[in-house]
Design a protein around this motif. Structure first.
Motif, PDB file in Angstrom:
ATOM      1  N   GLU A  73     100.451  44.320   4.292  1.00 37.47           N
ATOM      2  CA  GLU A  73     101.818  44.811   4.596  1.00 37.47           C
ATOM      3  C   GLU A  73     102.272  44.564   6.299  1.00 37.47           C
ATOM      4  N   ILE A  74     101.196  44.457   7.020  1.00 35.82           N
ATOM      5  CA  ILE A  74     101.479  44.331   8.662  1.00 35.82           C
ATOM      6  C   ILE A  74     102.157  42.694   8.504  1.00 35.82           C
ATOM      7  N   ARG A  75     101.246  41.774   7.940  1.00 36.91           N
ATOM      8  CA  ARG A  75     101.760  40.534   7.834  1.00 36.91           C
ATOM      9  C   ARG A  75     102.990  40.115   7.415  1.00 36.91           C
ATOM     10  N   ASP A  76     103.512  41.170   6.609  1.00 36.59           N
ATOM     11  CA  ASP A  76     105.122  40.915   6.143  1.00 36.59           C
ATOM     12  C   ASP A  76     106.128  41.028   7.141  1.00 36.59           C
ATOM     13  N   PHE A  77     105.478  41.917   8.259  1.00 33.33           N
ATOM     14  CA  PHE A  77     106.286  42.178   9.189  1.00 33.33           C
ATOM     15  C   PHE A  77     106.208  41.462  10.453  1.00 33.33           C
ATOM     16  N   ASP A  78     105.022  41.137  10.782  1.00 32.15           N
ATOM     17  CA  ASP A  78     104.525  40.331  11.819  1.00 32.15           C
ATOM     18  C   ASP A  78     103.263  39.278  11.584  1.00 32.15           C
ATOM     19  N   LYS A  79     103.690  38.109  11.777  1.00 31.88           N
ATOM     20  CA  LYS A  79     102.601  37.083  11.639  1.00 31.88           C
ATOM     21  C   LYS A  79     101.706  36.540  12.547  1.00 31.88           C
ATOM     22  N   ILE A  80     102.027  37.270  13.802  1.00 34.90           N
ATOM     23  CA  ILE A  80     101.116  36.585  15.046  1.00 34.90           C
ATOM     24  C   ILE A  80     100.320  37.842  15.658  1.00 34.90           C
ATOM     25  N   ALA A  81     100.689  39.124  15.569  1.00 39.23           N
ATOM     26  CA  ALA A  81      99.909  40.055  16.291  1.00 39.23           C
ATOM     27  C   ALA A  81      98.630  40.227  15.899  1.00 39.23           C
ATOM     28  N   PRO A  82      97.770  40.328  16.957  1.00 37.87           N
ATOM     29  CA  PRO A  82      96.039  40.468  16.556  1.00 37.87           C
ATOM     30  C   PRO A  82      95.865  41.744  15.738  1.00 37.87           C
ATOM     31  N   ILE A  83      95.064  41.563  14.807  1.00 34.75           N
ATOM     32  CA  ILE A  83      94.556  42.808  13.884  1.00 34.75           C
ATOM     33  C   ILE A  83      93.278  42.709  14.190  1.00 34.75           C
ATOM     34  N   LEU A  84      92.536  43.933  14.613  1.00 37.62           N
ATOM     35  CA  LEU A  84      91.252  44.122  14.733  1.00 37.62           C
ATOM     36  C   LEU A  84      90.780  45.107  13.701  1.00 37.62           C
ATOM     37  N   PHE A  85      89.620  45.113  13.042  1.00 36.03           N
ATOM     38  CA  PHE A  85      88.909  45.808  12.135  1.00 36.03           C
ATOM     39  C   PHE A  85      87.784  46.652  12.680  1.00 36.03           C
ATOM     40  N   PHE A  86      87.893  47.841  12.539  1.00 37.24           N
ATOM     41  CA  PHE A  86      86.833  48.506  13.035  1.00 37.24           C
ATOM     42  C   PHE A  86      86.386  49.475  11.742  1.00 37.24           C
ATOM     43  N   THR A  87      85.244  49.000  11.303  1.00 33.87           N
ATOM     44  CA  THR A  87      84.823  49.595  10.066  1.00 33.87           C
ATOM     45  C   THR A  87      83.304  49.953   9.917  1.00 33.87           C
ATOM     46  N   SER A  88      82.931  50.726   8.820  1.00 30.49           N
ATOM     47  CA  SER A  88      81.331  50.920   8.737  1.00 30.49           C
ATOM     48  C   SER A  88      80.609  50.277   7.896  1.00 30.49           C
ATOM     49  N   SER A  89      81.652  49.229   7.010  1.00 31.49           N
ATOM     50  CA  SER A  89      80.932  48.358   6.277  1.00 31.49           C
ATOM     51  C   SER A  89      81.340  47.055   6.456  1.00 31.49           C
ATOM     52  N   SER A  90      80.325  45.934   6.213  1.00 33.79           N
ATOM     53  CA  SER A  90      80.360  44.631   6.524  1.00 33.79           C
ATOM     54  C   SER A  90      81.020  43.808   5.138  1.00 33.79           C
ATOM     55  N   GLU A  91      81.286  44.731   4.028  1.00 33.68           N
ATOM     56  CA  GLU A  91      81.551  43.823   2.771  1.00 33.68           C
ATOM     57  C   GLU A  91      82.754  43.257   2.594  1.00 33.68           C
ATOM     58  N   PHE A  92      83.722  43.651   3.592  1.00 31.54           N
ATOM     59  CA  PHE A  92      84.995  42.998   3.537  1.00 31.54           C
ATOM     60  C   PHE A  92      85.154  42.004   4.841  1.00 31.54           C
ATOM     61  N   ALA A  93      84.240  41.667   5.228  1.00 35.05           N
ATOM     62  CA  ALA A  93      84.269  40.554   6.538  1.00 35.05           C
ATOM     63  C   ALA A  93      85.028  39.444   6.037  1.00 35.05           C
ATOM     64  N   LEU A  94      84.652  38.765   4.862  1.00 35.40           N
ATOM     65  CA  LEU A  94      85.217  37.539   4.452  1.00 35.40           C
ATOM     66  C   LEU A  94      86.589  37.753   4.044  1.00 35.40           C
ATOM     67  N   GLU A  95      87.189  38.972   3.651  1.00 36.20           N
ATOM     68  CA  GLU A  95      88.475  39.208   3.038  1.00 36.20           C
ATOM     69  C   GLU A  95      89.369  39.260   4.427  1.00 36.20           C
ATOM     70  N   SER A  96      88.803  39.771   5.240  1.00 37.23           N
ATOM     71  CA  SER A  96      89.442  40.069   6.698  1.00 37.23           C
ATOM     72  C   SER A  96      89.987  38.411   7.039  1.00 37.23           C
ATOM     73  N   TYR A  97      89.410  37.438   6.732  1.00 36.03           N
ATOM     74  CA  TYR A  97      89.930  36.076   7.247  1.00 36.03           C
ATOM     75  C   TYR A  97      91.370  35.853   6.430  1.00 36.03           C
ATOM     76  N   SER A  98      91.451  36.427   5.399  1.00 29.64           N
ATOM     77  CA  SER A  98      92.737  36.181   4.737  1.00 29.64           C
ATOM     78  C   SER A  98      93.897  36.705   5.070  1.00 29.64           C
ATOM     79  N   VAL A  99      93.641  37.562   6.054  1.00 29.22           N
ATOM     80  CA  VAL A  99      95.001  38.476   6.865  1.00 29.22           C
ATOM     81  C   VAL A  99      94.960  37.872   8.304  1.00 29.22           C
ATOM     82  N   ARG A 100      94.098  36.996   8.588  1.00 31.50           N
ATOM     83  CA  ARG A 100      94.002  36.255   9.996  1.00 31.50           C
ATOM     84  C   ARG A 100      93.770  37.312  10.797  1.00 31.50           C
ATOM     85  N   ALA A 101      92.528  38.221  10.767  1.00 29.04           N
ATOM     86  CA  ALA A 101      92.084  38.983  11.507  1.00 29.04           C
ATOM     87  C   ALA A 101      91.543  38.472  12.680  1.00 29.04           C
TER      88      ALA A 101
END
Length: 240
Positions: A73-101
């Motif tokens: 949703e954020i990428r619909d508003f902003d293509k360039i702002a840095p996104i940092l994921f802080f999470t207790s699980s590493s299972e979404f690490a690969l998916e995070s690249y799809s939103v250019r984290a």
């Protein structure tokens, strides 16, 4: 001043992030603001109302509306702002690249890890500011365009089209006079016609009525302006 969005449904984790950011801000003598959100819905509502952020810090494991959903949703508003994921699980690490984290940090977040992450991020942001680039608001959201990537810009009706060397066209609704004022600050640009401004580094041939640009695109020259354009182009080449 930098604006940071913090979004986490876990109040303890959110409180810890706030504490660490306050400590980071104080120890580094920095001036930034942050806004706290307890759900992705709250954050997207703020974006819908026109709020903008320079950095997004998101939890991934949120019920109903995950951090990956929120990042999309954020990428619909902003293509360039840095996104940092802080999470207790590493299972979404690969998916995070799809939103250019920008980064993926496992909880619990330590002071050392947060400080190092933000040191690197702010250094990156500062470095990007030094690049010759413009920020535009297109139908796809806020985008950064490197000056060196713009071949030419034209106005059609109320829309300005930025033609990039990659072949991509970014369409924006803005005043062409404002676009020209911005681009003409860079010595590589020249206005050939009331509706066109071109990057001289891509000029291939200048004729009396048109300029041919790489890759084989022609834009018109205003009547009687060919001599002036040739003169400016020669000066540009000599200075280069």
């Amino acid at each position: 001043m930098l604006q940071i969005a913090l979004c986490d449904d876990n109040m303890n984790d959110l409180s810890n992030m706030v504490h660490l950011l306050d400590e980071y801000k104080s120890s580094k003598h920095l001036n930034f603001e942050y806004t706290v959100f307890s759900s992705g819905f709250e954050l997207t509502s703020a974006l819908d109302k026109g709020k903008q952020f320079d950095i997004y810090c998101l939890d991934i494991m949120m019920p109903g509306f995950t951090g990956i959903d929120l990042a999309n949703e954020i990428r619909d508003f902003d293509k360039i702002a840095p996104i940092l994921f802080f999470t207790s699980s590493s299972e979404f690490a690969l998916e995070s690249y799809s939103v250019r984290a920008t980064d993926y940090v496992l909880k619990p977040v330590s002071k050392e890890k947060l400080f190092l992450t933000f040191d690197e991020l702010l250094e990156q942001i500062e470095s990007q500011k030094k690049e010759n680039a413009i920020i535009v608001k297109s139908s796809d959201g806020i985008q950064k365009i490197l000056i060196s990537n713009i071949v030419y810009a034209e106005v059609i009706g109320r829309n300005v089209l930025y033609h990039l060397i990659s072949g991509k066209v970014i369409e924006c609704t803005e005043s062409f006079s404002t676009v020209c004022s911005t681009l003409l600050k860079y010595r590589c640009f020249i206005k050939t016609h009331r509706s066109y401004i071109v990057n001289m580094q891509y000029i291939d041939i200048i004729e009396n009525s048109k300029v041919t640009l790489q890759p084989l695109v022609s834009v018109p020259i205003a009547q009687g302006k060919a001599k002036e354009i040739k003169h400016q182009y020669l000066n540009y080449q000599m200075e280069a």
